[in-house]
Design an enzyme around this catalytic site. Structure first.
Site, mmCIF file in Angstrom:
data_model
loop_
_atom_site.group_PDB
_atom_site.id
_atom_site.type_symbol
_atom_site.label_atom_id
_atom_site.label_comp_id
_atom_site.label_asym_id
_atom_site.label_seq_id
_atom_site.Cartn_x
_atom_site.Cartn_y
_atom_site.Cartn_z
ATOM 1 C CG ASP A 93 -5.345 -5.853 6.633
ATOM 2 O OD1 ASP A 93 -4.728 -6.568 5.819
ATOM 3 O OD2 ASP A 93 -5.366 -4.608 6.570
ATOM 4 C CD GLU A 94 -10.006 -8.117 11.326
ATOM 5 O OE1 GLU A 94 -9.767 -8.987 12.182
ATOM 6 O OE2 GLU A 94 -9.870 -6.897 11.544
#
Length: 300
Positions: A244-245
């Site tokens: 999720d980056e």
């Protein structure tokens, strides 16, 4: 926008509505004088007409980003355009791609939540997604009726800790078998391995249920309710090995207050997820997103 010709240049006939196809050129390079003159001269000399042009000058990084959509005479293939543009790209140190008007093909990965899949199907059937859904795959059977009702093939790929490598290989097999250009994780509740993320770099988009980073793990909207959030949103981003980056493409937000229950927050959040994901998919498929390290330039 029609380009004025450079002086003393032989000019090919302009593309007409009956013969034209639409192509897109995207590029990035270090900022320096002469880039636009070189690009516009290249297009004009071949009789192309610019339909839409956007550029971004990154003053801090001294970088230049460009997206130009143009009408090309029939038969102007991207391979020939790429070869012809090569000397200009070499002169300016450009990273560039020509895109034809073929709609990219999607592999949509889902689990049990159907709101994003339903929204993508609606936009696909309405012709506003900018892509063709080639196949839907899932680690559960729950959404098979939704996919098959839309005339889409649904493939069940069970995933356990022991079978995860085989399941990911099956996903890659689907990418090849269905000539997939983009993998869309439409609330697919499995973490992809680092190896798979690297193989799909720039070709996989995920939707996250909040502004990143935040509320990871189970029951995110219960976590949000417990923290008394005032904004509920969603983030669509490219998939990377850092969970999720990945580079952010689009975010959607809605204001909420203390009166919202966890379920009400979830309802608002699901709407935000649908909007952010569909926009990200469409912009990617229209070649409006240029990746730059951990960030993106998005020409809307």
């Amino acid at each position: 926008m029609t380009i004025s010709p450079p002086s003393s240049t032989a000019v090919a006939p302009m593309a007409t509505a009956s013969t034209a196809t639409t192509n897109v050129l995207t590029l990035s390079c270090q900022e320096r004088p002469g880039i636009m003159q070189a690009v516009t001269s290249f297009l004009y000399e071949r009789g192309f007409d610019i339909l839409e042009h956007q550029q971004h000058d990154d003053r801090m990084g001294e970088l230049f980003f460009l997206r130009t959509e143009f009408a090309a005479v029939e038969g102007a293939g991207v391979d020939q355009l790429t070869a012809d543009f090569g000397p200009i790209a070499d002169r300016f140190g450009m990273s560039f791609t020509f895109h034809d008007e073929r709609k990219p093909r999607l592999l949509v990965m889902v689990s049990k939540f159907g709101h994003c899949l339903n929204d993508l199907i609606f936009r696909w059937r309405g012709g506003t997604l900018g892509a063709e859904i080639a196949v839907v795959a899932s680690n559960h059977e729950d959404l098979r009726p939704m996919a098959e009702a839309a005339g889409l093939e649904f493939i069940h790929i069970p995933v356990t800790p022991e079978t995860k490598p085989q399941a990911e290989q099956r996903m890659l097999d689907l990418v090849e078998a269905y000539d997939v250009d983009l993998v869309v994780l439409a609330r697919y509740m499995q973490i992809l391995s680092d190896g798979l993320c690297r193989q799909l770099e720039g070709r996989a988009i995920n939707i996250h249920h909040s502004f990143l980073p935040g509320f990871k793990g189970a029951k995110p909207y219960h976590q949000a309710h417990a923290r008394g959030v005032k904004l509920v949103g969603a983030t669509a981003h490219y998939v990377t090995a850092d969970l999720d980056e990945g580079p952010i493409i689009e975010q959607e937000v809605n204001r909420v207050d203390h009166s919202y229950t966890p379920q009400a927050l979830a309802n608002v959040g699901q709407d935000a997820e649908c909007l952010a994901l569909s926009r990200a998919v469409r912009w990617h498929c229209e070649h409006r997103v240029l990746m730059h390290g951990s960030s993106t330039v998005v020409f809307r």
